[in-house]
Design an enzyme around this catalytic site. Sequence first.
Site, PDB file in Angstrom:
ATOM      1  N   CYS A   1     -11.957 -26.001  23.817  1.00 20.44           N
ATOM      2  CA  CYS A   1     -12.035 -27.340  24.396  1.00 20.44           C
ATOM      3  C   CYS A   1     -12.560 -27.379  25.838  1.00 20.44           C
ATOM      4  CB  CYS A   1     -10.678 -28.031  24.257  1.00 20.44           C
ATOM      5  SG  CYS A   1     -10.809 -29.823  24.367  1.00 20.44           S
TER       6      CYS A   1
ATOM      7  N   HIS B   1      -7.075 -26.755  19.268  1.00 20.29           N
ATOM      8  CA  HIS B   1      -5.859 -26.189  19.856  1.00 20.29           C
ATOM      9  C   HIS B   1      -4.860 -25.967  18.726  1.00 20.29           C
ATOM     10  CE1 HIS B   1      -7.081 -27.648  23.898  1.00 20.29           C
ATOM     11  NE2 HIS B   1      -7.474 -28.738  23.286  1.00 20.29           N
TER      12      HIS B   1
ATOM     13  N   ARG C   1     -10.849 -41.503  22.539  1.00 19.39           N
ATOM     14  CA  ARG C   1     -10.213 -40.190  22.592  1.00 19.39           C
ATOM     15  C   ARG C   1     -10.055 -39.670  21.169  1.00 19.39           C
ATOM     16  NH1 ARG C   1      -8.823 -37.474  26.929  1.00 19.39           N
ATOM     17  NH2 ARG C   1      -7.855 -35.565  26.257  1.00 19.39           N
TER      18      ARG C   1
END
Length: 250
Positions: free
Chosen positions: A105, A202, A139
């Site tokens: 990321c 993640h 997002r």
Amino acid sequence: MTPDSGTGTSASKGTIRVLQLYPREMNIYGDWGNALVLQQRLKWHGYTPELLEYNVGDEFPEGVDIILGGGGQDSGQLVIQDDLQSRASLLKGMAEDGTPMLLICGLYQLFGRFFKTRSGPVIPGIGVLDVETHGTDERLIGNVKVTTAEFGEVLGYENHSGQTTLGPGVAPLGTVAKGTGNNSSDGQEGARYRNIVASYLHGSLLPKNPAIADFLIRTAVERKYGTFTPGEPDDRYAVLAREHAARRPR
Ligand code: GLN
């Protein structure tokens, strides 16, 4: 063998140095777990792991075999940007030379050309990867399933505002079967270049995806010692974690 156990009494086949980049700022949504997985799997494979950290202003350690970079908030990326630029040629050299790296990321973005943040500032990257990232108001959050040729089905969790587009100099890690990945338009996730695996995932990534952990380990060992003879890793917890992740609706 439990996840905590070592390799018993047999002699170590060698030492592998794993360096986490900027764990103070770049280590969210469990990214530290990637270092712990490498530590344990190296032991299972019969090697001695050495976990090192590099933070802003530190001396860069010698003899690094594997590099790990995690994610972070835009504010954390702003904090590390100057120091990262000061290490650009070193990291570029290591990448070109074939050092295995896992970039998640925020550091995936900054190993690219730039990250234009949602709120305005453009954070320059170090240009190791032919990718660019633009922050948006959308997002991208949720569980992700990626189909890859190299590592099978890759599972993880994403949470980012930056949307990344790949240039011709890199390949995608895979195509998205659930979730969003690099951006909301092309259905690709992550990037592959030399021995670098870059991804938005993640969770952390490696506990659920031991094939990627073993790719990093095998590559590091072959570069350092010539050949890699695997040990007997205990994948029970990886299997459970994958089953659990696969059950998540989104
Ligand atoms: N701050 C970056 C973004 O929002 C990276 C986020 C992350 O590492 N999860 O896109």
